[in-house]
Design an enzyme around this catalytic site. Sequence first.
Site, PDB file in Angstrom:
ATOM      1  N   ARG A 248       0.500  -1.054   0.000  1.00 51.76           N
ATOM      2  CA  ARG A 248       0.179  -0.028   0.322  1.00 51.76           C
ATOM      3  C   ARG A 248       1.200   1.118  -0.079  1.00 51.76           C
ATOM      4  NH1 ARG A 248      -2.990   1.014   5.704  1.00 51.76           N
ATOM      5  NH2 ARG A 248      -1.639   2.784   5.206  1.00 51.76           N
ATOM      6  N   HIS A 252      -3.987   4.809   4.857  1.00 49.94           N
ATOM      7  CA  HIS A 252      -5.219   3.527   4.572  1.00 49.94           C
ATOM      8  C   HIS A 252      -6.378   4.710   3.989  1.00 49.94           C
ATOM      9  CE1 HIS A 252      -8.681   1.736   5.665  1.00 49.94           C
ATOM     10  NE2 HIS A 252      -9.341   2.935   6.206  1.00 49.94           N
ATOM     11  N   TYR A 260       2.385   5.519  12.054  1.00 49.44           N
ATOM     12  CA  TYR A 260       2.518   4.178  12.554  1.00 49.44           C
ATOM     13  C   TYR A 260       3.352   3.183  11.491  1.00 49.44           C
ATOM     14  CZ  TYR A 260      -1.045   3.634   9.249  1.00 49.44           C
ATOM     15  OH  TYR A 260      -1.981   3.997   7.967  1.00 49.44           O
TER      16      TYR A 260
END
Lengths: 328, 350
Positions: A248, A252, A260
């Site tokens: 990715r 998100h 993170y």
Amino acid sequence: MLPTRDQKVWMYETMLVSRYFEETIEAIYLEGKKPVFNMAKGPIPGEMHLSNGQEPCAVGVCAHLTPKDVVTSTHRPHHVAIAKGVDLKRMAAEIFGKKTGLSGGRGGHMHIFDPDVNFSCSGIIGQGMGPAVGAALSRKLQGKEGVAVAYIGEGAANQGAFHEALNLAAVWKLPVIFVVEDNAWGISVAKATSTAVPNNAMRAQAYGMPGHLIPGNDPIAIYSAAGEAIARARSGGGPTLLDIETDRLAGHFMGDAEAYRPKGELDALRARDPIPALARRLQAEDGLSDDDNGAIMARARGRVDEAIKFARESDYPAPEEALDKVFA
Amino acid sequence: MSSVAAAAVNERRLTIARAMAESIAQEMRIDPRVFVMGEDVGPLGGVFGNTRGLFDEFGAERVRDTPISETAFMGAAVGAASDGMRPIVELMFVDFFGVCFDAIYNSMAKNTYFSGGTVKVPVVLMTSTGGGYSDAGQHSQCLYGTFAHLPGMKVVAPSNAYDAKGLMTTAIRDENPVIYMYHKGLQGMGWLGTEPAATVNVPEESYTIPFGKAAIVREGKDVTIVGVAMGVHNALKAAEKLATQGVSAEVVDLRTLVPLDRETVFASVAKTGKLIVVDEDYQSYGMTGEIIASIVERDLSVLKAAPQRVAYPDIPIPFTRPMEQFALPNPEKIIEAYEKMKGRRGWRWM
């Protein structure tokens, strides 16, 4: 099973379309959201989950599908939709919330439906799995051709829906392919924190179906594994689980600061971006010239630009159209 | 043979369970897209008898026993329906909705809207409702309001076998998801105890009953009692007793909660001036409030007394007989509700 040169070129071009599309959406999404980020503002409001980096999962599988085959995708759907042949102009218009969108603006980016190519997606983790099993059952009962492919992320493999759907597809021996796009992160939670097994391919064994782990985010390796699984499903052999390790390259969703991520991870992932990697392979193995490459890139850009222009120039629906289409 | 004798010979008294199964069989014979799936719908014929005989006639492909995997098979119903089939899927007890609500509420009920009408989801979801036999609060709820509340599903709740058959045929032919909620106490299963008045004459030939068309099952002029399923039988029993006191009660069986026949209810209340709504579902935020609101917001002046409701109190359903029977609606509570209205006056004097 290996792709022909033409299939490789199709995968490359489709990945390019998807990436340009996401980059364009990203830029437009940020319009009206600077200096203060507010999800409700700008020409594309709401959540936006970009698929940058995960394009191999889309093209490697969808290269084997026809419009008659069924695909259910996730909240991160654009790359799969593009590879499945969803109408790009009407998908873009839907993402903008326009009247000309696939659903007239009622669904948006997480609820894309294009029955002409049997594509749908949904905003809830694992939700498309049961419907994919049902579509496969429908084909079996009607004696009609076609397989169903359920895309999920690796986070969905810890949902009850995953386990129930695998069991049901296996016990009824249905033509379903479950595709796990393992991008290693469920929003901010790392796979190792959420998942008791090292990979989800292992879980297929619990349901009496083959499970294949496909590392490397390599469209050609995915093409090979998917080709076998889909041929197996088409010949009545039942379901298969494909567990694809992918990357990715975005957050998100848009606005995710990604604090993170371990330091340096994103740079390392970008250095192995699957699109230039495939370009290099095509040049080395299949004689793709710079001119050919330039033409492919221009064509991809042209398709995206045309779709975005269509979406931008389309009208919004009349507000009161919100009251229509609750029932068929 | 006299015509009276001929009618007696032709009479076919069926339970709701038999009527449902007969409708399904008739539709399966004429439409290959129709199939049934769920827990114990196969050789057993459904825990509540509503698929009896189907497995023998249509076989295991079209009458499919599923694993105990409601999330998967409810989702599968959505996928099959979207792909051109007409699944009839059984959720054995409505109380089990919690394990598969995403497939129902977020997919089945919303996909037509989210697709701008390009996707149809013609699922019939059969599910049992109701208590009264000490099965406690995970096997006795009605939850009519839960399903009627979210847009996108039609909600059916028959009170007798004639309606059960016609409404099932309509449900199967509908292009939308329909939740068909059958009350266990009306089903005609001896082991559950059953309301005999739900078992009525049912024509053998196929017929439909339109959705959104309430039935006036007893005409009256002094008070309107509205309900569905078991509520209708409680209302009819109350009406019998009220008649002995010289009170003429009109009983309205809604038959479907969505679509809701507000017109018939309003016309009845406009005639009687008094309204009691009976519901075995929880009282707050439910059907009783919706019916009363639909009168009040349209024309308060038709009411001669404050409307009353006889619904399940807002408690989980208890096991022990005295507690459960205390909480359930019954004819006596309906009569008490009427008595309360007698002493009160309508809006002009409130």
